[in-house]
Design a protein around this motif. Structure first.
Motif, PDB file in Angstrom:
ATOM      1  N   GLN A   1       0.815  -1.208   0.000  1.00 19.05           N
ATOM      2  CA  GLN A   1       0.000   0.000   0.000  1.00 19.05           C
ATOM      3  C   GLN A   1       0.852   1.262   0.000  1.00 19.05           C
ATOM      4  O   GLN A   1       1.762   1.402   0.788  1.00 19.05           O
TER       5      GLN A   1
ATOM      6  N   SER B   1       0.281   5.269   0.434  1.00 24.31           N
ATOM      7  CA  SER B   1      -0.763   6.192   0.878  1.00 24.31           C
ATOM      8  C   SER B   1      -0.158   7.525   1.296  1.00 24.31           C
ATOM      9  O   SER B   1       1.036   7.654   1.511  1.00 24.31           O
TER      10      SER B   1
ATOM     11  N   PRO C   1      -4.758   9.562   5.079  1.00 24.07           N
ATOM     12  CA  PRO C   1      -5.813   8.559   4.996  1.00 24.07           C
ATOM     13  C   PRO C   1      -6.124   8.107   3.562  1.00 24.07           C
ATOM     14  O   PRO C   1      -6.919   7.201   3.354  1.00 24.07           O
ATOM     15  N   THR C   2      -5.475   8.725   2.559  1.00 22.35           N
ATOM     16  CA  THR C   2      -5.772   8.408   1.160  1.00 22.35           C
ATOM     17  C   THR C   2      -4.821   7.337   0.632  1.00 22.35           C
ATOM     18  O   THR C   2      -3.608   7.508   0.667  1.00 22.35           O
ATOM     19  N   VAL C   3      -5.387   6.241   0.125  1.00 24.31           N
ATOM     20  CA  VAL C   3      -4.600   5.160  -0.466  1.00 24.31           C
ATOM     21  C   VAL C   3      -4.512   5.402  -1.965  1.00 24.31           C
ATOM     22  O   VAL C   3      -5.521   5.499  -2.650  1.00 24.31           O
ATOM     23  N   PHE C   4      -3.271   5.509  -2.488  1.00 21.74           N
ATOM     24  CA  PHE C   4      -3.077   5.745  -3.911  1.00 21.74           C
ATOM     25  C   PHE C   4      -2.932   4.445  -4.687  1.00 21.74           C
ATOM     26  O   PHE C   4      -3.358   4.343  -5.822  1.00 21.74           O
TER      27      PHE C   4
ATOM     28  N   ASN D   1      -2.649   0.009  -3.891  1.00 17.36           N
ATOM     29  CA  ASN D   1      -2.561  -1.067  -2.912  1.00 17.36           C
ATOM     30  C   ASN D   1      -1.885  -2.311  -3.467  1.00 17.36           C
ATOM     31  O   ASN D   1      -1.912  -3.358  -2.857  1.00 17.36           O
TER      32      ASN D   1
END
Length: 66
Positions: free
Chosen positions: A6, A8, A11-14, A16
């Motif tokens: 992951q 990120s 809190p934003t996951v770019f 995974n």
């Protein structure tokens, strides 16, 4: 070695499905954590040093550090 996949920012996951571990040579694994863009750029530079100095892990790392 074990790593998650992951990337990120807060809190934003770019992504995974990133590959945070790479085999640079048969006996060298490289992994990263933290700022993904910086780490990926450093890995690419290190891979180029390994191409210049095959089989010479210490020399390749020291050359990059200079």
């Amino acid at each position: 070695m074990v790593a998650d996949g992951q990337i990120s920012l807060g809190p934003t996951v770019f992504k995974n499905t990133a590959k945070k571990l790479r085999r640079i040579q048969d006996d060298v694994l490289c992994g990263f954590a933290g700022s993904a863009a910086d780490c990926l750029a450093l890995l690419e530079l290190l891979e180029k040093e390994f191409e210049k100095y095959p089989g010479q892990t210490l020399r390749a790392c020291l050359s990059l550090a200079k």
